[in-house]
Scaffold this motif. Structure first.
Motif, PDB file in Angstrom:
ATOM      1  N   SER A  70      24.366   7.161 -79.327  1.00 22.10           N
ATOM      2  CA  SER A  70      25.277   7.022 -78.184  1.00 22.10           C
ATOM      3  C   SER A  70      26.579   7.789 -78.391  1.00 22.10           C
ATOM      4  O   SER A  70      27.406   7.872 -77.500  1.00 22.10           O
ATOM      5  CB  SER A  70      25.580   5.543 -77.936  1.00 22.10           C
ATOM      6  N   THR A 119      29.688   9.293 -73.311  1.00 18.13           N
ATOM      7  CA  THR A 119      30.357   9.131 -72.012  1.00 18.13           C
ATOM      8  C   THR A 119      31.738   9.788 -72.053  1.00 18.13           C
ATOM      9  O   THR A 119      32.136  10.477 -71.109  1.00 18.13           O
ATOM     10  CB  THR A 119      30.514   7.633 -71.681  1.00 18.13           C
ATOM     11  N   THR A 173      26.961  12.317 -64.326  1.00 18.35           N
ATOM     12  CA  THR A 173      27.696  11.181 -63.751  1.00 18.35           C
ATOM     13  C   THR A 173      29.189  11.513 -63.675  1.00 18.35           C
ATOM     14  O   THR A 173      29.842  11.261 -62.652  1.00 18.35           O
ATOM     15  CB  THR A 173      27.487   9.924 -64.633  1.00 18.35           C
ATOM     16  N   ALA A 174      29.729  12.087 -64.764  1.00 23.21           N
ATOM     17  CA  ALA A 174      31.163  12.394 -64.804  1.00 23.21           C
ATOM     18  C   ALA A 174      31.523  13.471 -63.783  1.00 23.21           C
ATOM     19  O   ALA A 174      32.582  13.396 -63.146  1.00 23.21           O
ATOM     20  CB  ALA A 174      31.549  12.849 -66.212  1.00 23.21           C
ATOM     21  N   SER A 184      32.200   8.573 -77.822  1.00 24.60           N
ATOM     22  CA  SER A 184      30.950   8.240 -77.130  1.00 24.60           C
ATOM     23  C   SER A 184      30.525   9.432 -76.275  1.00 24.60           C
ATOM     24  O   SER A 184      31.358  10.254 -75.872  1.00 24.60           O
ATOM     25  CB  SER A 184      31.150   7.012 -76.241  1.00 24.60           C
ATOM     26  N   ALA A 189      25.132  11.596 -68.776  1.00 22.56           N
ATOM     27  CA  ALA A 189      26.544  11.201 -68.754  1.00 22.56           C
ATOM     28  C   ALA A 189      27.386  12.296 -68.111  1.00 22.56           C
ATOM     29  O   ALA A 189      28.319  12.012 -67.346  1.00 22.56           O
ATOM     30  CB  ALA A 189      27.026  10.917 -70.178  1.00 22.56           C
ATOM     31  N   THR A 216      33.215  12.864 -69.889  1.00 26.72           N
ATOM     32  CA  THR A 216      34.415  12.776 -69.049  1.00 26.72           C
ATOM     33  C   THR A 216      35.364  13.934 -69.362  1.00 26.72           C
ATOM     34  O   THR A 216      35.897  14.585 -68.464  1.00 26.72           O
ATOM     35  CB  THR A 216      35.126  11.427 -69.310  1.00 26.72           C
TER      36      THR A 216
END
Ligand code: CTP
Length: 398
Positions: A362, A383, A221-222, A381, A218, A387
């Motif tokens: 998660s 994610t 990706t961020a 999360s 994650a 971020t």
């Protein structure tokens, strides 16, 4: 849409992977990009000109000496109308021509004449990919600032297994989106380690841990979404590696250290991997068998501490070094001490007691420890943690 107003010149080379480029055209257009296709002679053996131009909704360019095209748009102009030139599949032959500056057909002439950025998605037989000539060309192309997506490992149409499969259309799309991402991390190179390591006991058994690789994935990706070039060094994780980043797969802590050292220099390095602290020093190269002489005895040796090595490397140290701390008790005290011991700038601490459900789950609840003290973040999360952490990294680097 992410690619609204972007114009992509797509050169389709002659490889079995050319069929995936039809899907690539569709996905690029769905995201608002205009695609002008160029099909090489060899490419025509794999996909038909009609299907390419129908999907692209554009004229297809095929021949250097097509007078009609020269009247409409010369090859020099054609090479420059685009915001990005993408070569997919980039065959060994096309890569070789690009590295040498050969211009003997429309595709190679466009590639030599263009002044816009170029991205290639190589696809070829594994032995062709591994051949020193192709690897030499790859180094040359990278040196010429050509972006490279893939290739991936996998079963190949030719029946062999290994690197050489073209990146999936969505991976190429993500790389293209990352190329256009004009975020605060554009131009920054960030290293991320992720996943567990596997330390062999014998050829069929290993010591591992429960890390899924979710948080590291994650985060990569961020960071890529903010425009960073991410080098993602991953152990055998449960979740697939993110697309649009450079992936280096390893098994053991030693391999991870080698990969990390090879990937430096970087502007920042984030160590999200759950590296095994020990390896079996007596690992056998034959499968251990049951024996009347009793149970096998495993001897351990300490693994290199990758985070500590990089955090304390002096010259060439990334400006920002971030570690993770997985704790089950006294989270802040332990993580604060760990930050000092390792010499990193930040520690992202989390409580991995089984009742939290964080390891393998998660969600995550982290405390960010820096020289400013400990800052508890609410449970969210993985994610969202990624971020927010990526945004903080961007702040620290700019
Ligand atoms: N780490 C590393 N190399 C190792 C061990 C850990 O790079 N050989 C990194 C991890 O990626 C993580 C941080 O160090 O960012 C913390 O790892 P952890 O295992 O929690 O710390 P340890 O040093 O093993 O301390 P302890 O076992 O006392 O918890």
């Amino acid at each position: 849409m992410m690619l609204d107003g972007k114009h992509i010149l797509l050169i389709i080379g002659g490889g079995i992977a050319a069929f995936k480029s039809l899907d690539l055209i569709r996905r690029l257009r769905e995201r608002g990009a205009a695609v002008t296709p160029v099909l090489t002679k060899a490419g025509e053996e794999f996909v038909t000109p009609l299907s390419v131009s129908a999907l692209a909704g554009s004229k297809l360019y095929r021949d250097l000496f097509d007078l009609g095209d020269e009247a409409e748009m010369g090859h020099i102009q054609l090479s420059r109308v685009a915001d990005l030139v993408v070569v997919a599949p980039a065959t060994a032959d096309l890569m070789s021509k690009m590295a040498q500056g050969v211009a003997n057909d429309l595709a190679s002439t466009l590639l030599l004449a263009t002044d816009t950025p170029v991205m290639i998605a190589p696809a070829m037989n594994v032995r062709m990919w591994d051949h020193p000539a192709t690897q030499r060309n790859l180094v040359t192309l990278r040196g010429d600032d050509i972006a490279v997506v893939g290739p991936n490992d996998g079963d190949m149409a030719c029946g062999e297994f290994g690197p050489g499969r073209m990146a999936e259309p969505m991976e190429i799309v993500t790389a293209i989106q990352a190329h256009f991402a004009d975020g605060p991390l554009t131009g920054k190179r960030i290293l991320v380690t992720s996943g567990p390591t596997h330390e062999p006991i014998d050829p069929v058994r290993y010591i591992a841990n429960r890390s899924s690789g979710a948080q590291g994935t994650a985060l990569a990706t961020a960071l890529a979404a903010l425009g960073a070039h991410v080098v993602f060094v991953t152990g055998p994780a449960d979740v697939p590696p993110p697309s649009g980043v450079e992936v280096i797969k390893v098994q053991t802590a030693h391999q991870m250290l080698n990969a990390v050292e090879g990937a430096l220099p970087a502007d920042a390095a984030v160590f999200a991997a759950a590296v095994a602290d020990w390896r079996v020093s007596s690992a056998s190269d034959r499968k251990l068998k049951k024996s009347k002489d009793g149970l096998p005895v495993l001897e351990f040796a300490e693994n290199p501490d990758i985070l500590k090595t990089v955090a304390q490397m002096g010259k060439g140290r990334p400006k920002l070094v971030v570690g993770f701390a997985a704790e089950t008790n006294d989270v802040i005290e332990n993580a604060t001490a760990k930050r000092k011991r390792k010499g990193c700038d930040w520690i992202v601490a989390n409580d991995v007691s089984p009742e939290t459900g964080i390891m393998g789950g998660s969600e995550n609840a982290v405390t960010l420890i820096s020289d400013a003290g400990a800052e508890g973040w609410p449970r969210m999360s993985k994610t969202d943690v990624a971020t927010q952490l990526a945004a903080r990294i961007a702040q620290a680097l700019t």
